[in-house]
Design an enzyme around this catalytic site. Structure first.
Site, PDB file in Angstrom:
ATOM      1  CG  MET A 161      -1.811   1.166   1.386  1.00 52.11           C
ATOM      2  SD  MET A 161      -3.092   0.879   2.649  1.00 52.11           S
ATOM      3  CE  MET A 161      -2.133   0.440   4.075  1.00 52.11           C
ATOM      4  CE1 TYR A 430       1.627  -0.779  12.076  1.00 50.72           C
ATOM      5  CE2 TYR A 430       3.646  -0.779  10.780  1.00 50.72           C
ATOM      6  CZ  TYR A 430       2.756  -1.418  11.612  1.00 50.72           C
ATOM      7  OH  TYR A 430       3.018  -2.707  11.993  1.00 50.72           O
ATOM      8  CD  GLU A 431      -2.332   0.623   7.520  1.00 56.08           C
ATOM      9  OE1 GLU A 431      -3.307   1.277   7.124  1.00 56.08           O
ATOM     10  OE2 GLU A 431      -1.510   0.096   6.757  1.00 56.08           O
ATOM     11  N   GLY A 432      -2.705   5.205  10.358  1.00 61.04           N
ATOM     12  CA  GLY A 432      -3.421   6.259  11.073  1.00 61.04           C
ATOM     13  C   GLY A 432      -3.005   6.249  12.524  1.00 61.04           C
TER      14      GLY A 432
END
Length: 572
Positions: A161, A430-432
């Site tokens: 991603m 990570y991932e927000g």
């Protein structure tokens, strides 16, 4: 102590705490019978314990490296990936039409957590592929699906991603990567992406990147972003890796932890890409991948917390130091010191709460997929930021406590205690980031006026009311905690100024998780009378859950006092 996959705990939580039985009763997931679930958990647990856990230290001591443009992975990781791929663990949720198992995300969450507990660095690879598979299933053209999904599902190819750029982190809309139509249905992708987990490696035949970029006439901000699939090798007429694409690894990051996971700076120089979904609809497609990835990151935290707890417990059961009364068990080791017992009990209770919250979220996602019910969709959306933030926070806190249990030896790398702490630290980022998760909870997830939250609180209070006669010392505090959380939710949902919500967002999310944890521990105690789960529930409800009161006070303090501390004051 080597990691041991907690298969029995997963079975208990699924069957007695989070309501997995209702998932099995749907037409979509009818094949996830008790026998199938038990076989999945047992086989995955065996692989994690016997094959993956021994790779944990190798990844830390012998990091992935970039040699002449090629990423070489840590010793043993190729065999680990082979075991994951051949076992079908990449494809557990994938559509059977493309070779997947089509099983619920609840079972995938269990498997992914076990892999994370065994070797977090390697677990990132299948997690990224699973997210890409889901994005392609939901948004890609039939042609893309036919070529890419069978390869990703089998583990022959892997996925990544690509969101972040040097100037565009959480503000994704600031990205500068460009996509120019080639005139043949493909696009030329140009730009640089950073922090790309498993951006390149030598484990699989091909690496497929999902890349956010902007078309020439697209508007600024997130509304103008499109999503593209950019493979390392362009598939040939037979669908096999063919010509090398114009994508390369600039460098690998030198990280605090996760040394076995190559985190790449990726360069795209007119690389050939194929649009996924509609033009300027890239964020919607990417969020399909990101939402479940957030649940997965929460599971990473829980998995590492489980491993750190096992490691610390084994040390405490063997280490003799100081005098103990023996009243707590008479081992004659540091496990009999009251403070060490407190730390270990906290670790175990937090792991259970985190695991149960994550699996509650997974069950809600499964029910939403199976029934298309707006109520289940709202429940899944509400629980996702809580599962991500609390799971990763638990990983950090429990790993840190594990270092403390080891005392001075925890600061010595050879014991392995510090690696858990270093590896899991990024999960809160990570991932927000967890701050963003909390802001999402008090803003987007409260756009319904708090209806989804109130529905969950109604469920908690109804259960506590139903068992108050049999478990008064546990049920009453849980009921009261839910009422306190309800009042705070009403206050938050009524604030028109979002700064007033955001100023207390993190403590509010933490308080919500504390109350959920109490509720789920209560359910475990009711389901297993006379078992150690009762004492663990009492420990959590009486000693840890009360933190919610201070957190909710903070959450309702508003923004004025926060911003009264000026930037100049901070620098003084």
């Amino acid at each position: 102590m080597p990691y041991r996959a907690p298969v029995d705990d997963f079975s208990f939580v699924l069957d007695h705490v989070v309501g997995f039985g209702q998932v099995r009763q749907t037409d979509r997931f009818a094949e996830a019978s008790p026998d199938v679930s038990a076989a999945i958990l047992t086989e995955a647990g065996k692989m994690c314990t016997e094959v993956l856990a021994p790779l944990q230290r190798a990844g830390d001591l012998h990091p992935a490296r970039l040699e002449n443009g090629v990423v070489r992975t840590s010793p043993g990781f190729a065999d680990g990936w082979k075991a994951i791929a051949e076992g079908g663990w990449v494809s557990i949720m994938a559509d059977p039409e493309y070779g997947g198992m089509g099983l619920p995300i609840a079972l995938a969450t269990c498997v992914n957590e076990m892999i994370a507990g065994a070797c977090l660095s390697l677990q990132l690879a299948p997690l990224m592929s699973q997210g890409q598979i889901e994005a392609l299933e939901n948004h890609a053209s039939p042609e893309i699906k036919a070529v890419y999904l069978p390869k990703l599902v089998s583990g022959q190819w892997t996925g990544t991603m690509n969101l972040t750029e040097p100037q565009a982190g959480s503000d994704v809309g600031a990205l500068k990567s460009k996509a120019v139509p080639n005139g043949d249905g493909s696009y030329a992708i140009t730009g640089q992406k950073i922090y790309i987990s498993w951006g390149d490696h030598d484990l699989a035949e091909n690496v497929c990147h999902l890349v956010l970029a902007r078309l020439p006439d697209a508007p600024a901000g997130t509304k103008g972003i499109s999503l593209f699939l950019v493979p390392k090798y362009l598939p040939d007429a037979e669908g096999n890796p063919g010509q090398r694409n114009a994508v390369s690894v600039v460098s690998l990051e030198h990280k605090m932890g996760l040394h076995g996971s190559p985190t790449a700076v990726m360069q795209y120089d007119g690389a050939t890409g194929f649009i996924v979904g509609q033009e300027q609809d890239g964020m919607a497609a990417m969020f399909t991948m990101m939402n479940n990835a957030r649940l997965g990151v929460g599971g990473q935290g829980t998995g590492v917390a489980e491993a750190a707890f096992q490691h610390a417990l084994a040390y405490a059961m063997e280490r003799r130091q100081g005098r103990t009364s023996g009243a707590a068990g008479g081992h004659g080791t540091i496990v009999d010191h009251a403070d060490v017992r407190r730390m270990l009990a906290t670790m175990k209770a937090e792991v259970f709460a985190s695991r149960a919250i994550g699996l509650s979220c997974a069950v809600a996602i499964d029910m939403a997929h199976a029934t298309q019910s707006p109520e289940w969709q709202a429940r899944a959306a509400l629980l996702t930021p809580i599962a991500k933030a609390f799971g990763s926070d638990t990983g950090v806190a429990v790993a840190e406590t594990g270092v403390q249990v080891h005392g001075g030896m925890g600061f010595i790398e050879e014991t392995g205690a510090a690696q858990f702490s270093r590896d899991v630290r990024v999960s809160t980022i990570y991932e927000g980031t967890n701050g963003i998760q909390a802001m999402d909870l008090v803003a987007r997830k409260m756009m319904d006026g708090g209806e989804a939250a109130y529905g969950l609180l109604d469920e908690i209070e109804a259960f506590a009311e139903a068992v108050k006669d049999s478990h008064p010392d546990l049920a009453e505090p849980v009921w009261q905690a839910a009422e306190s959380l309800r009042e705070a939710t009403e206050w938050l949902a009524g604030q028109p100024d979002y700064d007033d919500r955001f100023a207390g967002a993190v403590p509010y999310l933490r308080a919500f998780a504390r109350v959920l944890g109490g509720y789920l521990h209560l359910k475990a105690a009711v389901a297993a009378p006379g078992s150690p789960r009762v004492a663990l529930a009492r420990f959590y409800i009486q000693r840890l859950m009360p933190e919610h009161l201070g957190l909710l006070s903070h959450a309702q303090s508003g923004a004025a006092g926060l911003f009264a501390v000026s930037a100049d004051d901070l620098a003084a």
